[in-house]
Motif scaffolding. Structure first.
Motif, PDB file in Angstrom:
ATOM      1  N   CYS A 131     -11.021  69.878  41.034  1.00 20.84           N
ATOM      2  CA  CYS A 131     -11.847  69.022  41.799  1.00 20.84           C
ATOM      3  C   CYS A 131     -12.836  68.245  40.545  1.00 20.84           C
ATOM      4  N   SER A 132     -13.242  69.005  39.633  1.00 17.01           N
ATOM      5  CA  SER A 132     -13.996  68.285  38.575  1.00 17.01           C
ATOM      6  C   SER A 132     -13.197  67.376  37.808  1.00 17.01           C
ATOM      7  N   GLU A 133     -11.924  67.616  37.673  1.00 18.38           N
ATOM      8  CA  GLU A 133     -11.177  66.798  37.139  1.00 18.38           C
ATOM      9  C   GLU A 133     -10.822  65.287  37.834  1.00 18.38           C
ATOM     10  N   LYS A 134     -10.751  65.489  39.227  1.00 19.99           N
ATOM     11  CA  LYS A 134     -10.612  64.605  40.100  1.00 19.99           C
ATOM     12  C   LYS A 134     -11.730  63.475  40.118  1.00 19.99           C
ATOM     13  N   LEU A 135     -12.995  64.302  40.061  1.00 18.51           N
ATOM     14  CA  LEU A 135     -14.157  63.351  40.376  1.00 18.51           C
ATOM     15  C   LEU A 135     -14.626  62.601  38.771  1.00 18.51           C
ATOM     16  N   LEU A 136     -14.054  63.340  37.895  1.00 24.02           N
ATOM     17  CA  LEU A 136     -14.243  62.524  36.442  1.00 24.02           C
ATOM     18  C   LEU A 136     -13.184  61.414  36.468  1.00 24.02           C
ATOM     19  N   ALA A 137     -12.086  61.400  37.068  1.00 24.52           N
ATOM     20  CA  ALA A 137     -11.326  60.325  37.064  1.00 24.52           C
ATOM     21  C   ALA A 137     -11.891  59.350  38.111  1.00 24.52           C
ATOM     22  N   ALA A 138     -12.418  59.650  39.251  1.00 19.39           N
ATOM     23  CA  ALA A 138     -12.762  58.922  39.924  1.00 19.39           C
ATOM     24  C   ALA A 138     -14.114  57.904  39.261  1.00 19.39           C
ATOM     25  N   ILE A 139     -15.058  58.659  38.413  1.00 15.65           N
ATOM     26  CA  ILE A 139     -16.102  57.995  37.713  1.00 15.65           C
ATOM     27  C   ILE A 139     -15.390  56.985  36.977  1.00 15.65           C
ATOM     28  N   LYS A 140     -14.552  57.484  35.896  1.00 14.71           N
ATOM     29  CA  LYS A 140     -13.777  56.601  35.398  1.00 14.71           C
ATOM     30  C   LYS A 140     -13.355  55.224  35.858  1.00 14.71           C
ATOM     31  N   ALA A 141     -12.588  55.616  36.843  1.00 16.73           N
ATOM     32  CA  ALA A 141     -12.002  54.575  37.614  1.00 16.73           C
ATOM     33  C   ALA A 141     -12.739  53.713  38.147  1.00 16.73           C
ATOM     34  N   ALA A 142     -14.087  53.970  38.468  1.00 18.95           N
ATOM     35  CA  ALA A 142     -15.106  53.082  39.209  1.00 18.95           C
ATOM     36  C   ALA A 142     -15.943  52.426  38.007  1.00 18.95           C
ATOM     37  N   LYS A 143     -15.321  52.497  36.551  1.00 13.82           N
ATOM     38  CA  LYS A 143     -15.833  51.785  35.442  1.00 13.82           C
ATOM     39  C   LYS A 143     -16.917  52.175  35.122  1.00 13.82           C
ATOM     40  N   PHE A 144     -17.617  53.411  35.313  1.00 15.31           N
ATOM     41  CA  PHE A 144     -18.890  53.841  34.775  1.00 15.31           C
ATOM     42  C   PHE A 144     -18.731  54.355  33.406  1.00 15.31           C
ATOM     43  N   PHE A 145     -17.719  54.645  32.777  1.00 15.06           N
ATOM     44  CA  PHE A 145     -17.246  54.646  31.240  1.00 15.06           C
ATOM     45  C   PHE A 145     -15.929  54.922  31.296  1.00 15.06           C
ATOM     46  N   LYS A 146     -15.141  54.786  29.891  1.00 17.69           N
ATOM     47  CA  LYS A 146     -13.829  54.859  29.779  1.00 17.69           C
ATOM     48  C   LYS A 146     -13.877  56.505  29.440  1.00 17.69           C
TER      49      LYS A 146
ATOM     50  N   HIS B  60     -22.989  47.746  40.586  1.00 17.32           N
ATOM     51  CA  HIS B  60     -22.327  46.731  40.934  1.00 17.32           C
ATOM     52  C   HIS B  60     -23.185  45.697  41.302  1.00 17.32           C
ATOM     53  N   ARG B  61     -24.029  45.658  42.306  1.00 19.43           N
ATOM     54  CA  ARG B  61     -24.641  44.656  42.835  1.00 19.43           C
ATOM     55  C   ARG B  61     -25.955  44.363  41.811  1.00 19.43           C
ATOM     56  N   PHE B  62     -26.463  45.196  40.965  1.00 16.08           N
ATOM     57  CA  PHE B  62     -27.455  44.941  40.048  1.00 16.08           C
ATOM     58  C   PHE B  62     -26.662  44.134  38.876  1.00 16.08           C
TER      59      PHE B  62
ATOM     60  N   VAL C  30     -19.274  51.342  41.823  1.00 17.25           N
ATOM     61  CA  VAL C  30     -19.693  51.765  43.114  1.00 17.25           C
ATOM     62  C   VAL C  30     -18.916  53.111  43.337  1.00 17.25           C
ATOM     63  N   LEU C  31     -19.516  54.071  43.645  1.00 13.53           N
ATOM     64  CA  LEU C  31     -18.823  55.453  43.967  1.00 13.53           C
ATOM     65  C   LEU C  31     -19.449  56.297  45.104  1.00 13.53           C
ATOM     66  N   PRO C  32     -18.675  56.934  45.786  1.00  9.99           N
ATOM     67  CA  PRO C  32     -19.478  57.530  47.138  1.00  9.99           C
ATOM     68  C   PRO C  32     -19.983  59.102  46.448  1.00  9.99           C
ATOM     69  N   ILE C  33     -21.208  59.223  46.864  1.00 10.25           N
ATOM     70  CA  ILE C  33     -21.858  60.499  46.196  1.00 10.25           C
ATOM     71  C   ILE C  33     -22.003  61.470  47.301  1.00 10.25           C
ATOM     72  N   THR C  34     -22.197  61.123  48.681  1.00 11.54           N
ATOM     73  CA  THR C  34     -22.699  61.972  49.530  1.00 11.54           C
ATOM     74  C   THR C  34     -22.324  61.394  50.923  1.00 11.54           C
ATOM     75  N   THR C  35     -21.998  62.154  51.819  1.00  9.94           N
ATOM     76  CA  THR C  35     -21.823  61.508  53.324  1.00  9.94           C
ATOM     77  C   THR C  35     -22.633  62.467  54.243  1.00  9.94           C
ATOM     78  N   ILE C  36     -23.121  61.748  55.164  1.00 15.15           N
ATOM     79  CA  ILE C  36     -23.875  62.209  56.291  1.00 15.15           C
ATOM     80  C   ILE C  36     -23.325  61.928  57.650  1.00 15.15           C
ATOM     81  N   THR C  37     -23.248  62.928  58.577  1.00 18.10           N
ATOM     82  CA  THR C  37     -22.852  62.451  59.921  1.00 18.10           C
ATOM     83  C   THR C  37     -24.042  62.475  60.587  1.00 18.10           C
TER      84      THR C  37
END
Length: 241
Positions: A226-241, A77-79, A146-153
């Protein structure tokens, strides 16, 4: 580095912004694609925000108990905004760009992890980010691309747990070409022989350690959902249709 372990219990001591900035400065020297630094980090300190994130990480106690929660995101997004502001047409709404951003985010995250541990902090990666990426993106108000990839505590350790086992080097390192002729049972023999893994098998009413992974921890139904959910999230973030 040989002594590292995941830390899930933290002291109440806060991490200063000065130290956090110092660690970020080191982390952001990590290698990245085309020097675009296609990643961002969301820093969560506020307890109300932690409580919003907690259910999305299966209510693991580290989310609310750690002084800092860091969500590393793939970010084109920023770039893209910079390109548009500079009379250039961005072309990063595609899977390759997502993959590059995810790689960059993980490189930055792991470099941060090494720097943090050297500074006396403890941390734990949360794989749950991939299960609920879209919901986490909504809580953190992430824009398109923009999509979250990993979280660290992160925090000062309040425990010293045993280290997790690791496979022998020859199970992972291949010379010149992939060696697919090794005795697979021999590679996993030490892991299977550990008392804690014997207990793991017994507690889950299985016959082998592998069955615990395939039938319970990472079974087909969960993986596919979870694969389906992640793919939907990637699409929702507009990385591809």
């Amino acid at each position: 580095m040989n002594d590292r372990r995941s830390i899930r219990r933290y002291k109440k001591e806060e991490i200063s912004q000065e130290l956090l900035d110092e660690l970020f400065t080191k982390a952001f020297r990590a290698s990245n694609t085309g020097n675009m630094q296609a990643y961002s980090v969301i820093v969560t300190r506020d307890m109300e925000m932690k409580k919003k994130l907690a259910p999305l990480h299966f209510n693991q106690r580290m989310i609310t108990e750690a002084p800092v929660v860091l969500t590393f995101c793939a970010d084109f997004h920023r770039f893209s905004k910079w390109c548009e502001a500079s009379d250039a047409e961005p072309c990063y709404d595609n899977f390759l760009s997502f993959f590059a951003g995810a790689t960059d985010a993980l490189l930055a995250a792991q470099t941060f992890a090494v720097a943090a541990e050297q500074a006396g902090l403890g941390l734990c990666y949360l794989g749950t980010t991939n299960y609920n990426a879209a919901e986490i993106a909504e809580v953190l108000q992430l824009p398109e691309l923009v999509l979250p990839i990993t979280t660290i505590t992160v925090g000062y350790p309040d425990e010293m747990p045993a280290q997790s086992d690791r496979l022998p080097l020859n199970a992972i390192v291949h010379h010149e070409v992939y060696d697919d002729k090794q005795d697979i049972k021999a590679l996993y023999a030490a892991k299977e022989a550990l008392p804690e893994n014997h207990a793991f098998v017994h507690e889950n009413n299985k016959q082998t350690l592998a069955q615990v992974f395939t039938d319970i921890r990472y079974n087909r139904a969960t993986n596919e959902t979870c694969s389906e959910k992640l793919l939907a999230a990637i699409k929702a973030a507009k990385f591809f249709k």
